[in-house]
Scaffold this motif. Structure first.
Motif, PDB file in Angstrom:
ATOM      1  N   THR A   2      55.916  10.619  41.209  1.00 52.14           N
ATOM      2  CA  THR A   2      55.057  10.274  40.083  1.00 52.14           C
ATOM      3  C   THR A   2      53.856   9.519  40.619  1.00 52.14           C
ATOM      4  OG1 THR A   2      56.959  10.134  38.642  1.00 52.14           O
ATOM      5  CG2 THR A   2      54.945   9.134  37.858  1.00 52.14           C
ATOM      6  N   ASN A   8      54.330  13.939  36.817  1.00 54.13           N
ATOM      7  CA  ASN A   8      55.420  14.272  37.725  1.00 54.13           C
ATOM      8  C   ASN A   8      55.082  15.576  38.449  1.00 54.13           C
ATOM      9  OD1 ASN A   8      57.769  14.814  39.041  1.00 54.13           O
ATOM     10  ND2 ASN A   8      59.086  14.485  37.291  1.00 54.13           N
ATOM     11  N   GLU A  10      56.867  16.769  41.137  1.00 54.23           N
ATOM     12  CA  GLU A  10      58.010  17.336  41.836  1.00 54.23           C
ATOM     13  C   GLU A  10      58.517  18.576  41.118  1.00 54.23           C
ATOM     14  OE1 GLU A  10      61.062  14.508  42.591  1.00 54.23           O
ATOM     15  OE2 GLU A  10      59.708  13.150  43.600  1.00 54.23           O
ATOM     16  N   ARG A  11      58.948  19.532  41.894  1.00 49.31           N
ATOM     17  CA  ARG A  11      59.516  20.756  41.355  1.00 49.31           C
ATOM     18  C   ARG A  11      61.031  20.654  41.390  1.00 49.31           C
ATOM     19  NH1 ARG A  11      54.694  21.857  40.062  1.00 49.31           N
ATOM     20  NH2 ARG A  11      53.404  23.196  41.328  1.00 49.31           N
ATOM     21  N   THR A  12      61.670  21.255  40.406  1.00 48.94           N
ATOM     22  CA  THR A  12      63.127  21.311  40.431  1.00 48.94           C
ATOM     23  C   THR A  12      63.548  22.437  41.368  1.00 48.94           C
ATOM     24  OG1 THR A  12      63.299  22.910  38.623  1.00 48.94           O
ATOM     25  CG2 THR A  12      63.232  20.552  38.033  1.00 48.94           C
ATOM     26  N   ALA A  13      64.785  22.400  41.784  1.00 47.53           N
ATOM     27  CA  ALA A  13      65.305  23.470  42.644  1.00 47.53           C
ATOM     28  C   ALA A  13      65.214  24.808  41.927  1.00 47.53           C
ATOM     29  CB  ALA A  13      66.744  23.168  43.038  1.00 47.53           C
ATOM     30  N   GLN A  14      65.460  24.826  40.621  1.00 48.01           N
ATOM     31  CA  GLN A  14      65.386  26.074  39.866  1.00 48.01           C
ATOM     32  C   GLN A  14      63.956  26.617  39.816  1.00 48.01           C
ATOM     33  OE1 GLN A  14      68.078  27.830  38.672  1.00 48.01           O
ATOM     34  NE2 GLN A  14      66.526  29.414  38.471  1.00 48.01           N
ATOM     35  N   GLU A  15      62.968  25.729  39.689  1.00 46.23           N
ATOM     36  CA  GLU A  15      61.572  26.167  39.690  1.00 46.23           C
ATOM     37  C   GLU A  15      61.198  26.781  41.039  1.00 46.23           C
ATOM     38  OE1 GLU A  15      59.198  23.267  36.658  1.00 46.23           O
ATOM     39  OE2 GLU A  15      59.922  22.369  38.531  1.00 46.23           O
ATOM     40  N   HIS A  17      63.294  28.150  43.204  1.00 46.38           N
ATOM     41  CA  HIS A  17      64.049  29.401  43.290  1.00 46.38           C
ATOM     42  C   HIS A  17      63.349  30.497  42.499  1.00 46.38           C
ATOM     43  CE1 HIS A  17      67.397  32.168  42.321  1.00 46.38           C
ATOM     44  NE2 HIS A  17      67.713  31.922  43.582  1.00 46.38           N
TER      45      HIS A  17
END
Length: 64
Positions: A2, A8, A10-15, A17
């Motif tokens: 942040t 924010n 940061e990317r999530t693992a799903q994003e 993927h």
């Protein structure tokens, strides 16, 4: 992470993927635009890593 603007980034693992699968699919449909076999291989390696399946992917490559 942040930043000072409270955005924010940061990317999530799903994003990550989903991003990799989208680009892999594009590369499979138009390999010449993405660099051919090498680009496809790089995307496959990255997707395997994102899926925590890099050891299985390496074994598949050896079996080829």
């Amino acid at each position: 992470m942040t930043d000072a603007t409270a955005r924010n980034d940061e990317r999530t693992a799903q994003e990550v993927h989903d991003y990799l699968l989208t680009h892999l699919n594009d590369a499979l449909h138009r390999p010449g635009m993405y660099g051919g076999e090498m680009a496809i291989r790089l995307y496959l390696d990255a997707v395997a890593f994102a899926d925590a399946a890099e050891l299985a992917w390496q074994q598949e490559l050896k079996d080829l």
